[in-house]
Design a protein around this motif. Structure first.
Motif, PDB file in Angstrom:
ATOM      1  N   GLN A 120       0.826  -1.205   0.000  1.00 46.16           N
ATOM      2  CA  GLN A 120       0.000   0.000   0.000  1.00 46.16           C
ATOM      3  C   GLN A 120       0.863   1.260   0.000  1.00 46.16           C
ATOM      4  O   GLN A 120       0.601   2.215  -0.738  1.00 46.16           O
ATOM      5  CB  GLN A 120      -0.924  -0.008   1.226  1.00 46.16           C
ATOM      6  N   LYS A 121       1.909   1.259   0.814  1.00 44.51           N
ATOM      7  CA  LYS A 121       2.793   2.423   0.861  1.00 44.51           C
ATOM      8  C   LYS A 121       3.541   2.600  -0.454  1.00 44.51           C
ATOM      9  O   LYS A 121       3.802   3.723  -0.886  1.00 44.51           O
ATOM     10  CB  LYS A 121       3.779   2.277   2.019  1.00 44.51           C
ATOM     11  N   ALA A 122       3.888   1.490  -1.091  1.00 44.40           N
ATOM     12  CA  ALA A 122       4.569   1.569  -2.381  1.00 44.40           C
ATOM     13  C   ALA A 122       3.664   2.202  -3.430  1.00 44.40           C
ATOM     14  O   ALA A 122       4.111   3.019  -4.249  1.00 44.40           O
ATOM     15  CB  ALA A 122       5.002   0.171  -2.823  1.00 44.40           C
ATOM     16  N   LYS A 123       2.386   1.841  -3.404  1.00 43.05           N
ATOM     17  CA  LYS A 123       1.432   2.421  -4.354  1.00 43.05           C
ATOM     18  C   LYS A 123       1.268   3.918  -4.110  1.00 43.05           C
ATOM     19  O   LYS A 123       1.226   4.719  -5.054  1.00 43.05           O
ATOM     20  CB  LYS A 123       0.083   1.713  -4.234  1.00 43.05           C
ATOM     21  N   ILE A 124       1.175   4.294  -2.835  1.00 44.49           N
ATOM     22  CA  ILE A 124       1.031   5.716  -2.497  1.00 44.49           C
ATOM     23  C   ILE A 124       2.268   6.495  -2.932  1.00 44.49           C
ATOM     24  O   ILE A 124       2.170   7.586  -3.508  1.00 44.49           O
ATOM     25  CB  ILE A 124       0.797   5.881  -0.979  1.00 44.49           C
ATOM     26  N   PHE A 125       3.432   5.922  -2.665  1.00 42.33           N
ATOM     27  CA  PHE A 125       4.680   6.584  -3.049  1.00 42.33           C
ATOM     28  C   PHE A 125       4.761   6.756  -4.560  1.00 42.33           C
ATOM     29  O   PHE A 125       5.185   7.800  -5.062  1.00 42.33           O
ATOM     30  CB  PHE A 125       5.874   5.771  -2.549  1.00 42.33           C
ATOM     31  N   ASP A 126       4.343   5.738  -5.301  1.00 39.07           N
ATOM     32  CA  ASP A 126       4.394   5.802  -6.761  1.00 39.07           C
ATOM     33  C   ASP A 126       3.473   6.891  -7.289  1.00 39.07           C
ATOM     34  O   ASP A 126       3.826   7.632  -8.214  1.00 39.07           O
ATOM     35  CB  ASP A 126       4.005   4.446  -7.349  1.00 39.07           C
ATOM     36  N   VAL A 127       2.278   7.013  -6.689  1.00 39.75           N
ATOM     37  CA  VAL A 127       1.334   8.049  -7.114  1.00 39.75           C
ATOM     38  C   VAL A 127       1.894   9.434  -6.819  1.00 39.75           C
ATOM     39  O   VAL A 127       1.848  10.342  -7.656  1.00 39.75           O
ATOM     40  CB  VAL A 127      -0.027   7.858  -6.409  1.00 39.75           C
TER      41      VAL A 127
END
Length: 271
Positions: A120-127
């Motif tokens: 989830q944090k990886a997705k947020i960081f990517d966005v």
């Protein structure tokens, strides 16, 4: 450096290896050799970085260079098209973005995070990384990484004075480096730095079975020296000390095609 002459002092050779070999290698292998597409230089750099990992006993890192070299040599030996593709388009094969993203995720997660939390944090960081950050940038002071030429000149002089003081102290401690134990990987006391270091911190020559000769009456480390007068004092202009730390007469070095035979033997055993 002229006053050091052909000294094989461990502290002196350690600093020369660090400044002329290890640091330039680690700084240049990606930023210059890889990104410029200089394949031959990069290939040599991979071999050298593997040797460095072997010396430092970094067992988690010394496998990747061997895998790369094995692939390259296999492709060349079998005339595989991948050999020319890699040679002509080296910068394309770049895993920097993957490594950079991985490092960013690690800096923003904790060991206690579950797999789902990390995802989830990886997705947020990517966005956040790829979206419009104009609102955020309006309230965040971004650091300017550019350093002025005046600042660079100041740092250059400061580092020069620091290195001068280090080498001056090393000069006054020549011959005072001592081995402190007989472990499998012995430690050495460095008088200038006032610390004990593992042998892996010393140049490659001290990490081979044939250590550089510390006999004042014997300079050449060749197994069969061609010169009857094997003396460092009488033939100062005919002596060569390689970056590994072994010393040879020029005539003796030609027997090994300009390479250190002791180091070559050690590498062949490990490879």
């Amino acid at each position: 450096m002229h006053r050091f002459g052909n000294s094989k002092d461990m502290e002196y050779r350690m600093m020369i290896d660090l400044l002329d070999n290890s640091i330039p290698l680690t700084l240049d292998i990606y930023t210059i050799l890889f990104r410029s597409g200089y394949f031959e230089g990069y290939l040599e750099g991979v071999v050298r970085i593997w040797v460095l990992f072997q010396r430092l006993r970094r067992h988690n890192y010394n496998k990747a260079p061997l895998m790369f070299l094995s692939d390259v040599f296999y492709w060349k030996l079998n005339n595989h098209p991948m050999a020319n593709i890699l040679k002509n388009h080296l910068p394309i094969f770049n895993d920097y973005f993957v490594e950079n993203f991985h490092s960013s995720i690690r800096s923003q997660t904790a060991e206690s995070n579950t797999a789902l939390q990390i995802i989830q944090k990886a997705k947020i960081f990517d966005v956040e990384k790829n979206s419009n950050l104009s609102f955020k940038e309006a309230f965040v002071n971004s650091r300017n990484p550019v350093i002025s030429q005046v600042r660079l000149n100041y740092l250059e002089k400061k580092v020069s004075l620091f290195l001068f003081s280090i080498f001056d102290e090393i000069f006054h401690n020549l011959g005072n480096t001592n081995q402190v134990n007989n472990n499998k990987y012995p430690s050495f006391a460095l008088p200038t730095f006032k610390i004990n270091v593992d042998i892996k911190a010393l140049p490659l020559a001290w990490n081979t079975k044939s250590k550089p000769s510390d006999d004042k009456d014997k300079f050449c480390d060749a197994e069969k020296c061609l010169l009857s007068n094997n003396n460092n004092i009488d033939l100062p202009n005919n002596n060569v000390i390689l970056i590994c730390g072994h010393g040879f007469h020029k005539e003796c070095l030609t027997l090994y095609n300009g390479n250190c035979n002791h180091l070559s033997s050690e590498i062949k055993k490990k490879y």
